[in-house]
Design an enzyme around this catalytic site. Structure first.
Site, PDB file in Angstrom:
ATOM      1  N   ASN A   1       0.808  -1.226   0.000  1.00  0.00           N
ATOM      2  CA  ASN A   1       0.000   0.000   0.000  1.00  0.00           C
ATOM      3  C   ASN A   1       0.840   1.275   0.000  1.00  0.00           C
ATOM      4  O   ASN A   1       0.353   2.337  -0.390  1.00  0.00           O
ATOM      5  CB  ASN A   1      -0.924   0.017   1.224  1.00  0.00           C
ATOM      6  CG  ASN A   1      -2.194  -0.799   0.984  1.00  0.00           C
ATOM      7  OD1 ASN A   1      -2.537  -1.092  -0.164  1.00  0.00           O
ATOM      8  ND2 ASN A   1      -2.883  -1.161   2.054  1.00  0.00           N
TER       9      ASN A   1
ATOM     10  N   LEU B   1      -3.809  -9.201   5.665  1.00  0.00           N
ATOM     11  CA  LEU B   1      -3.523  -8.733   4.300  1.00  0.00           C
ATOM     12  C   LEU B   1      -2.165  -8.053   4.159  1.00  0.00           C
ATOM     13  O   LEU B   1      -1.749  -7.676   3.067  1.00  0.00           O
ATOM     14  CB  LEU B   1      -4.635  -7.787   3.826  1.00  0.00           C
ATOM     15  CG  LEU B   1      -6.038  -8.403   3.703  1.00  0.00           C
ATOM     16  CD1 LEU B   1      -7.041  -7.358   3.226  1.00  0.00           C
ATOM     17  CD2 LEU B   1      -6.040  -9.596   2.753  1.00  0.00           C
ATOM     18  N   HIS B   2      -1.462  -7.852   5.259  1.00  0.00           N
ATOM     19  CA  HIS B   2      -0.100  -7.315   5.203  1.00  0.00           C
ATOM     20  C   HIS B   2      -0.004  -6.019   4.399  1.00  0.00           C
ATOM     21  O   HIS B   2       0.951  -5.798   3.661  1.00  0.00           O
ATOM     22  CB  HIS B   2       0.863  -8.351   4.620  1.00  0.00           C
ATOM     23  CG  HIS B   2       0.641  -9.724   5.175  1.00  0.00           C
ATOM     24  ND1 HIS B   2      -0.093 -10.675   4.517  1.00  0.00           N
ATOM     25  CD2 HIS B   2       1.000 -10.287   6.347  1.00  0.00           C
ATOM     26  CE1 HIS B   2      -0.156 -11.773   5.256  1.00  0.00           C
ATOM     27  NE2 HIS B   2       0.488 -11.565   6.374  1.00  0.00           N
ATOM     28  N   CYS B   3      -1.009  -5.155   4.539  1.00  0.00           N
ATOM     29  CA  CYS B   3      -1.005  -3.859   3.841  1.00  0.00           C
ATOM     30  C   CYS B   3      -0.797  -4.017   2.337  1.00  0.00           C
ATOM     31  O   CYS B   3      -0.129  -3.187   1.709  1.00  0.00           O
ATOM     32  CB  CYS B   3       0.062  -2.930   4.410  1.00  0.00           C
ATOM     33  SG  CYS B   3      -0.196  -2.532   6.145  1.00  0.00           S
ATOM     34  N   ALA B   4      -1.325  -5.077   1.765  1.00  0.00           N
ATOM     35  CA  ALA B   4      -1.132  -5.307   0.328  1.00  0.00           C
ATOM     36  C   ALA B   4      -2.303  -6.122  -0.204  1.00  0.00           C
ATOM     37  O   ALA B   4      -2.155  -7.273  -0.614  1.00  0.00           O
ATOM     38  CB  ALA B   4       0.189  -6.024   0.084  1.00  0.00           C
TER      39      ALA B   4
END
Lengths: 381, 381
Positions: B98, B335-338
């Site tokens: 992100n 979601l690991h910022c992605a």
């Protein structure tokens, strides 16, 4: 070494600050607010605690309105550029640091007007001038609480009232006062409070914050991972996430927490009194030396623990070099990133030698400095 | 505690990192580049040394082209927003974090177009797709070196060639590779290199940098005190000052220096080989467990030391919680910022359990993890 550059960064820090940084890095060095495991949660809690401490110190209701930044400069940029729009007018003073004046000047390009009010020769901002500068489109009054050149304390509470009455946002740069002087965002009508963590708040470098009053709209200027709403490609609107993209300086912030803890334990009053006494004593003794020109209010009740001087017509940088090399006294010279302040007090060419006292300085150190000044003066004669 | 969240931040750091931070704070805690006294000069030299170390590591000619930032996110924002102009087109991939996608999406508002190329199910970006996405107004190709979700390594050198040939700027997000994989800005035609200091480079949190190739124009987005050209109300144009307003995170940067020193001493090859071996061993052993779904290339030569899995249809966050609570294993879920990466590999609903291996992890720890997974699976059946 006598350290008198506390206006740039306080040194030393309380032992507890070093310990907190080290302990965090060694024993809880995870990424806060990202993962759910114990270490990460501990890091997240550590950061939240510091938001709460800052809230206590500045009488802020909601800790989530505190945005951690890399330094006060980032906080000021965020406040100034994030809150102002084309067609707005901002009032500021000639005693501001470049971290206020440069962003404001940069905004001229996109049609944001400014008035830079001329302060008097002691660096003091007349509040009548603030009233006179108000326009229909005045959207912000941005003022330093105390000058980093002369220490001059501005009438923040009175200016806050003017701001509130005129419906302008009130931005206070507390770089020289946070952690030493009482700052109450409610009593003083402060909408935006910017401060570094590494000066009076005694935290490590790499820390700073911006408080944003609820209901004040400030645009963010960084997007990225926030650990929240990861499923969306637009920046989340919740605070503090909106403004805190990417991994924070967790050890630094935890260290800042230890600094604030130290302040809360010692008591703001005690800290301020000590710095005031040192400043008053220093000013008194400086007056013994004929060649010394003292700038600013020359009154410790009207200035933070910052004293700017010159020795005759000598170049301030050369003098600072001598203090360092011959006397092991660390001071700062030149324009201190605040050229207009020097124009205001009449030292744009010469700069000043700045002595920034801190809580850990002692009267005996002032005596050593005075002796050094006398020695220098004798050699100059 | 077995720490496998190194893709978020490496932990522990080499002992020398802790020592460098502590030593700096205690013995040289002044403000770099501001004052002329010994402590301040030492702080300034300390920071310059780290610029030189980074230059050595990434084959950068001029250390002054390295800008220290609060984290990689800030570096990416600076690169993306600073280099692109209205009417430009930027190419990126569906595997980005992100911190790349959110700034790029935000720029749509001001008329900067983008193409987000869909990667294959292993997260790999086909370079033919990059060529096809080129437009006349393509000004930048922004690609992660390795995915933070699947570890998938992209063909950076080939993409660099395409960028150079098409006169687009090449921005590489090295968040998962800096300090582990060879990155040569010249050989790879990298114009802009962004990386965090606190992951593979083993420095403290609160550090990151952007390398800007000479001749590449990047707008700054903060103005303030730079300790240079203080007499002017406009931001100086010299690097790194133009982009480094305000006090830097000196202890953090000095700690980063100790991290890089450790890497240079151990050797990049040895570090990478160790991480590759761990990853290959982990993948091999994961295949023993029927219920485990493994994402990404499943080949340690094609991925950084990041392995994402799921256990049957179980919620990844619940699983991560069990790893932490029952087995003292720290991993990251969700979601690991992605988010788009998860759409790419088909895990948008479930998220993944991510294991991020680091140089200090051992094969025995992988064995413990495998046993834990087997225990969880047995209980689920």
């Amino acid at each position: 070494m006598i350290y008198l550059d506390n206006a740039a960064t306080t040194y030393p820090k309380p032992e507890a600050v070093y310990e907190a940084v080290l302990n965090h890095m060694k024993n809880a060095g995870a990424n806060p607010g990202r993962s759910g495991h114990k270490l990460a949660l501990e890091a997240g809690r550590g950061i939240f605690t510091v938001r709460e401490q800052l809230s206590e110190l500045f009488n802020i209701d909601n800790p989530m309105q505190i945005i951690f930044t890399a330094n006060a400069t980032e906080a000021l940029n965020l406040a100034i550029k994030g809150a102002l729009n084309k067609g707005d007018h901002v009032i500021t003073s000639s005693m501001e640091h470049n971290s206020v004046l440069r962003p404001i000047k940069a905004l001229e390009e996109i049609g944001i007007e400014n008035t830079i009010i001329q302060c008097d020769r002691t660096g003091y901002l007349n509040i009548e001038d603030v009233k006179r500068a108000l326009r229909k489109n005045t959207r912000m009054i941005a003022i330093t609480h105390a000058s980093n050149v002369t220490g001059t304390i501005q009438s923040i509470e009175a200016i806050g009232k003017i701001a509130r009455e005129s419906k302008a946002l009130f931005l206070v740069d507390a770089a020289q006062t946070a952690g030493v002087y009482e700052i109450d965002v409610k009593k003083m009508n402060i909408d935006l409070l910017a401060a570094p963590g590494h000066k009076g708040l005694m935290g490590p470098q790499g820390t700073g914050f911006l408080y944003i009053r609820e209901e004040v709209e400030v645009r963010h200027f960084k997007e990225g991972g926030t650990g929240s709403k990861s499923e969306e490609l637009i920046q989340p609107t919740i605070l503090p996430d909106r403004y805190e993209s990417g991994t924070l300086n967790t050890p630094g912030i935890v260290g800042l927490g230890a600094g604030i803890q130290f302040i809360l334990q010692e008591g703001l009053d005690k800290i301020r009194r000590h710095e005031e006494e040192l400043t008053q004593y220093f000013i008194k003794r400086l007056k013994e030396v004929e060649m010394v020109k003292i700038y600013g209010p020359q009154d410790a009740t009207k200035q933070a623990a910052v004293v700017s001087i010159n020795i005759g017509e000598e170049d301030s940088s050369e003098m600072a070099y001598i203090f360092d090399q011959m006397f092991e006294i660390a001071v700062r010279s030149g324009l201190h990133c605040a050229a207009m302040a020097h124009k205001t007090i009449g030292t744009f060419e010469q700069g000043t030698i700045r002595f920034g006292m801190g809580y850990f300085n002692k009267e005996e150190e002032i005596d050593v400095v005075i002796e050094a000044i006398k020695t220098i003066c004798e050699q100059l004669e």
